[in-house]
Design a protein around this motif. Structure first.
Motif, PDB file in Angstrom:
ATOM      1  N   THR A  98     -18.563 -30.284   3.535  1.00 55.97           N
ATOM      2  CA  THR A  98     -17.352 -31.072   3.580  1.00 55.97           C
ATOM      3  C   THR A  98     -16.382 -30.452   4.570  1.00 55.97           C
ATOM      4  OG1 THR A  98     -15.651 -32.154   2.235  1.00 55.97           O
ATOM      5  CG2 THR A  98     -16.182 -29.896   1.671  1.00 55.97           C
ATOM      6  N   TYR A  99     -15.580 -31.298   5.186  1.00 50.90           N
ATOM      7  CA  TYR A  99     -14.540 -30.811   6.089  1.00 50.90           C
ATOM      8  C   TYR A  99     -13.377 -31.789   6.022  1.00 50.90           C
ATOM      9  CZ  TYR A  99     -11.800 -29.775  10.204  1.00 50.90           C
ATOM     10  OH  TYR A  99     -10.753 -29.472  11.047  1.00 50.90           O
ATOM     11  N   THR A 100     -12.161 -31.248   5.904  1.00 47.53           N
ATOM     12  CA  THR A 100     -10.948 -32.060   5.914  1.00 47.53           C
ATOM     13  C   THR A 100     -10.145 -31.712   7.150  1.00 47.53           C
ATOM     14  OG1 THR A 100     -10.900 -32.177   3.505  1.00 47.53           O
ATOM     15  CG2 THR A 100      -8.851 -32.665   4.654  1.00 47.53           C
ATOM     16  N   THR A 101      -9.792 -32.746   7.904  1.00 49.10           N
ATOM     17  CA  THR A 101      -9.011 -32.538   9.112  1.00 49.10           C
ATOM     18  C   THR A 101      -7.585 -32.161   8.752  1.00 49.10           C
ATOM     19  OG1 THR A 101      -8.202 -34.812   9.256  1.00 49.10           O
ATOM     20  CG2 THR A 101     -10.334 -34.335  10.312  1.00 49.10           C
ATOM     21  N   THR A 132     -11.454 -36.733   5.326  1.00 46.65           N
ATOM     22  CA  THR A 132     -12.416 -35.801   4.743  1.00 46.65           C
ATOM     23  C   THR A 132     -13.817 -36.312   5.009  1.00 46.65           C
ATOM     24  OG1 THR A 132     -10.863 -35.120   3.027  1.00 46.65           O
ATOM     25  CG2 THR A 132     -13.204 -34.705   2.611  1.00 46.65           C
ATOM     26  N   THR A 158      -4.958 -37.353   6.523  1.00 44.90           N
ATOM     27  CA  THR A 158      -6.111 -36.482   6.718  1.00 44.90           C
ATOM     28  C   THR A 158      -7.380 -37.303   6.520  1.00 44.90           C
ATOM     29  OG1 THR A 158      -6.176 -35.799   4.405  1.00 44.90           O
ATOM     30  CG2 THR A 158      -4.873 -34.437   5.893  1.00 44.90           C
ATOM     31  N   THR A 163      -7.635 -39.842   2.975  1.00 48.42           N
ATOM     32  CA  THR A 163      -6.632 -39.617   1.970  1.00 48.42           C
ATOM     33  C   THR A 163      -5.273 -39.602   2.647  1.00 48.42           C
ATOM     34  OG1 THR A 163      -6.901 -37.231   2.237  1.00 48.42           O
ATOM     35  CG2 THR A 163      -8.154 -38.270   0.482  1.00 48.42           C
ATOM     36  N   ASN A 166     -17.820 -35.816   4.282  1.00 46.61           N
ATOM     37  CA  ASN A 166     -18.776 -35.263   3.320  1.00 46.61           C
ATOM     38  C   ASN A 166     -20.170 -35.598   3.814  1.00 46.61           C
ATOM     39  OD1 ASN A 166     -16.993 -34.415   0.991  1.00 46.61           O
ATOM     40  ND2 ASN A 166     -16.370 -36.535   1.254  1.00 46.61           N
TER      41      ASN A 166
END
Length: 144
Positions: A108-111, A59, A57, A18, A61
């Motif tokens: 989930t993880y978003t940098t 993400t 960023t 994103t 999943n």
């Protein structure tokens, strides 16, 4: 037999990118209404200051595995968490940023914002005995 390499299978790992960006705005104008008279003195407006590049960023999943690599069932309560590593293509995994996720329900993880370049993302499952699965690696992913 090496338990470390036969702990889990990860069904899939997807990386969604994103990009942060700004939006435009519109002006206020009412049809049929004339603009007020203007002064004849020119107004010098400095050019707009561009927003600094906010970065991008990524993400990740994933779906929690239900079986180990050897085919044995893996109950949800046997998953202690996950480890995410992300790194630039030329840096290598050992120089990456390591994020430990201790909540096994998290998928989930978003940098934080990352600079443009080619990035790799790796995910490992950690079981309740502290054993790690092999890393599922996605990349290189080009971040704009």
């Amino acid at each position: 037999m090496n338990n470390r390499s036969h702990i889990f299978s990860i069904f899939f790992l997807t990386v969604l990118l994103t990009a942060c960006g700004g939006g435009g705005g519109g002006g206020d104008s009412t049809p049929g209404q004339e603009a007020p008279p203007s002064d004849t003195t020119p107004v010098v407006t400095p050019p707009p200051v561009p927003d600094p590049d906010p970065g991008t960023t990524a993400t990740l999943n994933w779906t929690a595995p239900t079986t180990r690599v050897n085919g044995d069932a893996l109950a949800a309560n046997e998953i202690a968490g996950y480890e995410v590593i992300y790194y630039e293509e030329n840096a290598g995994q050992g120089a990456g940023t390591v994020v430990n996720i201790s909540n096994p329900a998290t998928t989930t993880y978003t940098t934080p914002e990352l600079p443009m370049g080619n990035w790799y993302f790796a995910l490992s499952v950690i079981d309740s005995e502290g054993l790690y699965s092999d890393f599922a690696i996605a990349g290189p992913i080009a971040l704009p």
